[in-house]
Design a protein around this motif. Structure first.
Motif, PDB file in Angstrom:
ATOM      1  N   VAL A  40      47.192  41.057  27.625  1.00  0.00           N
ATOM      2  CA  VAL A  40      46.292  39.901  27.700  1.00  0.00           C
ATOM      3  C   VAL A  40      46.614  39.153  28.995  1.00  0.00           C
ATOM      4  O   VAL A  40      47.766  38.762  29.205  1.00  0.00           O
ATOM      5  N   ARG A  41      45.613  38.989  29.827  1.00  0.00           N
ATOM      6  CA  ARG A  41      45.810  38.261  31.085  1.00  0.00           C
ATOM      7  C   ARG A  41      44.821  37.098  31.165  1.00  0.00           C
ATOM      8  O   ARG A  41      43.625  37.282  30.947  1.00  0.00           O
ATOM      9  N   TYR A  42      45.331  35.909  31.474  1.00  0.00           N
ATOM     10  CA  TYR A  42      44.490  34.733  31.633  1.00  0.00           C
ATOM     11  C   TYR A  42      44.512  34.310  33.099  1.00  0.00           C
ATOM     12  O   TYR A  42      45.570  34.245  33.726  1.00  0.00           O
ATOM     13  N   GLU A  43      43.319  34.016  33.649  1.00  0.00           N
ATOM     14  CA  GLU A  43      43.221  33.623  35.054  1.00  0.00           C
ATOM     15  C   GLU A  43      42.334  32.396  35.205  1.00  0.00           C
ATOM     16  O   GLU A  43      41.253  32.320  34.611  1.00  0.00           O
ATOM     17  N   HIS A  44      42.812  31.445  35.979  1.00  0.00           N
ATOM     18  CA  HIS A  44      42.073  30.240  36.337  1.00  0.00           C
ATOM     19  C   HIS A  44      42.403  29.951  37.794  1.00  0.00           C
ATOM     20  O   HIS A  44      43.380  30.490  38.337  1.00  0.00           O
ATOM     21  N   LYS A  45      41.627  29.100  38.432  1.00  0.00           N
ATOM     22  CA  LYS A  45      41.873  28.842  39.841  1.00  0.00           C
ATOM     23  C   LYS A  45      43.202  28.124  40.083  1.00  0.00           C
ATOM     24  O   LYS A  45      43.708  28.117  41.202  1.00  0.00           O
ATOM     25  N   LYS A  46      43.801  27.543  39.031  1.00  0.00           N
ATOM     26  CA  LYS A  46      45.052  26.801  39.208  1.00  0.00           C
ATOM     27  C   LYS A  46      46.212  27.337  38.377  1.00  0.00           C
ATOM     28  O   LYS A  46      47.371  27.038  38.685  1.00  0.00           O
ATOM     29  N   VAL A  47      45.946  28.084  37.315  1.00  0.00           N
ATOM     30  CA  VAL A  47      47.011  28.629  36.468  1.00  0.00           C
ATOM     31  C   VAL A  47      46.676  30.063  36.079  1.00  0.00           C
ATOM     32  O   VAL A  47      45.519  30.486  36.134  1.00  0.00           O
ATOM     33  N   ARG A  48      47.696  30.815  35.682  1.00  0.00           N
ATOM     34  CA  ARG A  48      47.494  32.183  35.216  1.00  0.00           C
ATOM     35  C   ARG A  48      48.662  32.586  34.334  1.00  0.00           C
ATOM     36  O   ARG A  48      49.751  31.992  34.393  1.00  0.00           O
ATOM     37  N   SER A  49      48.444  33.579  33.501  1.00  0.00           N
ATOM     38  CA  SER A  49      49.518  34.091  32.659  1.00  0.00           C
ATOM     39  C   SER A  49      49.244  35.553  32.331  1.00  0.00           C
ATOM     40  O   SER A  49      48.102  36.028  32.434  1.00  0.00           O
ATOM     41  N   ASN A  50      50.302  36.251  31.908  1.00  0.00           N
ATOM     42  CA  ASN A  50      50.181  37.684  31.654  1.00  0.00           C
ATOM     43  C   ASN A  50      51.160  38.090  30.561  1.00  0.00           C
ATOM     44  O   ASN A  50      52.334  37.703  30.602  1.00  0.00           O
ATOM     45  N   LEU A  51      50.680  38.830  29.592  1.00  0.00           N
ATOM     46  CA  LEU A  51      51.520  39.366  28.508  1.00  0.00           C
ATOM     47  C   LEU A  51      51.152  40.822  28.278  1.00  0.00           C
ATOM     48  O   LEU A  51      49.982  41.138  28.044  1.00  0.00           O
ATOM     49  N   ILE A  52      52.150  41.717  28.354  1.00  0.00           N
ATOM     50  CA  ILE A  52      51.942  43.142  28.078  1.00  0.00           C
ATOM     51  C   ILE A  52      53.018  43.596  27.097  1.00  0.00           C
ATOM     52  O   ILE A  52      54.225  43.435  27.366  1.00  0.00           O
ATOM     53  N   LEU A  53      52.596  44.142  25.982  1.00  0.00           N
ATOM     54  CA  LEU A  53      53.503  44.725  24.995  1.00  0.00           C
ATOM     55  C   LEU A  53      53.335  46.247  25.031  1.00  0.00           C
ATOM     56  O   LEU A  53      52.234  46.752  25.237  1.00  0.00           O
ATOM     57  N   HIS A  54      54.439  46.965  24.805  1.00  0.00           N
ATOM     58  CA  HIS A  54      54.339  48.429  24.867  1.00  0.00           C
ATOM     59  C   HIS A  54      55.289  49.096  23.872  1.00  0.00           C
ATOM     60  O   HIS A  54      56.285  48.519  23.440  1.00  0.00           O
ATOM     61  N   TRP A  55      54.929  50.335  23.522  1.00  0.00           N
ATOM     62  CA  TRP A  55      55.706  51.173  22.613  1.00  0.00           C
ATOM     63  C   TRP A  55      55.678  52.596  23.159  1.00  0.00           C
ATOM     64  O   TRP A  55      54.852  52.936  23.999  1.00  0.00           O
ATOM     65  N   ASN A  92      54.770  36.420  31.590  1.00  0.00           N
ATOM     66  CA  ASN A  92      54.991  35.445  32.658  1.00  0.00           C
ATOM     67  C   ASN A  92      53.815  34.490  32.769  1.00  0.00           C
ATOM     68  O   ASN A  92      52.720  34.752  32.265  1.00  0.00           O
ATOM     69  N   VAL A  93      54.071  33.371  33.453  1.00  0.00           N
ATOM     70  CA  VAL A  93      53.048  32.351  33.659  1.00  0.00           C
ATOM     71  C   VAL A  93      53.190  31.831  35.085  1.00  0.00           C
ATOM     72  O   VAL A  93      54.298  31.811  35.643  1.00  0.00           O
ATOM     73  N   GLY A  94      52.042  31.445  35.692  1.00  0.00           N
ATOM     74  CA  GLY A  94      52.090  30.984  37.068  1.00  0.00           C
ATOM     75  C   GLY A  94      51.175  29.805  37.322  1.00  0.00           C
ATOM     76  O   GLY A  94      50.201  29.578  36.589  1.00  0.00           O
ATOM     77  N   ILE A  95      51.508  29.029  38.368  1.00  0.00           N
ATOM     78  CA  ILE A  95      50.668  27.913  38.793  1.00  0.00           C
ATOM     79  C   ILE A  95      50.413  28.029  40.293  1.00  0.00           C
ATOM     80  O   ILE A  95      51.255  28.524  41.052  1.00  0.00           O
ATOM     81  N   LYS A  96      49.253  27.554  40.719  1.00  0.00           N
ATOM     82  CA  LYS A  96      48.893  27.574  42.131  1.00  0.00           C
ATOM     83  C   LYS A  96      49.426  26.322  42.799  1.00  0.00           C
ATOM     84  O   LYS A  96      49.129  25.200  42.387  1.00  0.00           O
ATOM     85  N   LEU A  97      50.223  26.507  43.848  1.00  0.00           N
ATOM     86  CA  LEU A  97      50.823  25.384  44.554  1.00  0.00           C
ATOM     87  C   LEU A  97      49.983  24.939  45.750  1.00  0.00           C
ATOM     88  O   LEU A  97      49.949  23.765  46.089  1.00  0.00           O
ATOM     89  N   ALA A  98      49.331  25.880  46.390  1.00  0.00           N
ATOM     90  CA  ALA A  98      48.489  25.602  47.557  1.00  0.00           C
ATOM     91  C   ALA A  98      47.600  26.814  47.771  1.00  0.00           C
ATOM     92  O   ALA A  98      47.693  27.811  47.035  1.00  0.00           O
ATOM     93  N   LYS A  99      46.738  26.743  48.765  1.00  0.00           N
ATOM     94  CA  LYS A  99      45.842  27.849  49.033  1.00  0.00           C
ATOM     95  C   LYS A  99      46.644  29.120  49.327  1.00  0.00           C
ATOM     96  O   LYS A  99      47.448  29.171  50.259  1.00  0.00           O
TER      97      LYS A  99
END
Length: 372
Positions: free
Chosen positions: A76-91, A110-117
């Motif tokens: 599951v990956r979430y994307e926005h112009k200012k934040v993002r996150s990613n989760l991958i499960l595996h077997w 993991n999760v991320g935020i946009k600091l600048a361009k």
């Protein structure tokens, strides 16, 4: 008067339309991507181990004479112009054979935020930034991973700064727990980098590294490791693809005969694919791995009963059929040759320094994007 009212009415309509358009743009700026990937295999080796044992230096198709699943993953990956996150499960056999025993099911989180361009800050669990190949078959020309890929880190925990606002360049700066670790074994942290330059749409070069102390706090001798990876990708007319990769590592206080000496290792691969049809291609790879002090690959006893690291050479040939873009069927064979005094394989109750492997893999990747 009527004309004035008409123009006023049209301006109101345009204004309302702009409001709804802006709202729609804001809504579409949120994106969730659901993905799934499954890779199954049939393998065969002339190294006589039981089906319950994993073959040495093997990531994909790790069990002999077995139908198996290399990996079944969901993301599951979430994307926005200012934040993002990613989760991958595996077997599957890849995580069971190679992954952290602390978080076997987590490939990435993991999760991320946009600091600048162009500048992002991300933290959490990641797949490694080091390596010419991926540990996932879908990302490579061949399913079987090279010896150097097997010994490179697969996963890492930490934080990164990434920057892509310079044309044809991409940069990453990492702070990590350590080499191939989610949970650190000492109170020191490692730092790393990735630098990529695209000369054109068909040619790119990437350099990655990682530096840090790898020895446990309980050891009086401190072992600092500096690992580097460089690779070039070249594409000719979407038919011939070539990748050349080289690794070089150093570690202090790690010589098998003199603990105070710094030792080194190196490894290299050349992989080529020829796509003679939109659905059909053939690939080949030559590889070399030299870690004589075993600080990356571990140690073993040679025929003289001496402790030594590994010296390996391998040659792989494979064919691929893609019925659709997101699916493949591959047939491969690899011949592995160890140094003459490294009889690490077993065939017909006799030790030998070479191994022949046969591998069939079949994979499917699906992805669905939702905007809101």
């Amino acid at each position: 008067m009527k004309r004035s009212i008409t123009w006023s009415f049209m301006l109101i309509i345009i204004g309302v339309a702009n409001v709804f358009t802006q709202e729609k743009k804001e809504q579409d700026s949120h994106k969730i991507t659901l993905s799934t990937y499954i890779d199954g295999y049939l393998s065969g080796y002339d190294n006589d181990l039981s089906q319950q044992e994993f073959q040495p230096f093997i990531t994909v198709g790790a069990r002999d004479n077995t139908f198996g699943v290399n990996v079944a993953q969901f993301g599951v990956r979430y994307e926005h112009k200012k934040v993002r996150s990613n989760l991958i499960l595996h077997w599957g056999d890849i995580p069971e054979a190679t992954w952290s025993s602390d978080y076997t099911m987590i490939q990435e989180a993991n999760v991320g935020i946009k600091l600048a361009k162009g500048l992002w800050f991300d933290a959490g669990f990641f797949a490694t930034h080091i390596g010419t190949e991926s540990f996932l078959p879908k990302n490579n020309m061949l399913s079987a991973t090279a010896f150097k890929t097997f010994n490179e880190p697969f996963y890492q925990a930490g934080a990164k700064l990434s920057y892509d606002d310079v044309e044809n360049w991409y940069f990453e700066l990492w702070a990590l727990n350590g080499y191939n670790s989610f949970i650190d074994n000492n109170d020191a942290k490692s730092i790393g980098a990735l630098i990529q330059h695209n000369f054109s749409e068909n040619t790119s070069i990437t350099y990655t590294n990682l530096y840090g102390r790898e020895s446990a706090d309980s050891l009086s001798i401190k072992q600092n490791r500096f690992y580097q990876n460089l690779y070039i990708n070249q594409n000719w007319n979407d038919k011939l693809y070539v990748t050349v990769g080289f690794d070089y590592g150093l570690q202090t206080n790690s010589d098998l005969n003199d603990q105070e000496k710094t030792v080194s290792m190196y490894a290299g691969i050349v992989t080529a694919r020829y796509k003679f049809d939109p659905k059909w291609s053939v690939s080949g790879r030559a590889e070399i791995f030299r870690d004589e002090n075993g600080f990356i690959s571990g140690t073993t006893l040679n025929t003289n009963n001496e402790i030594t690291g590994y010296k390996l050479t391998g040659y792989t040939l494979g064919a691929e059929y893609r019925p659709v873009k997101n699916s493949y069927l591959r047939v491969e064979s690899r011949y592995t040759n160890a140094a003459e005094q490294l009889e690490i394989f077993l065939r017909n109750n006799e030790m030998t320094n070479h191994r022949l492997e046969f591998l069939i893999t079949m994979g499917l990747e699906l992805e669905k994007i939702f905007g809101f």
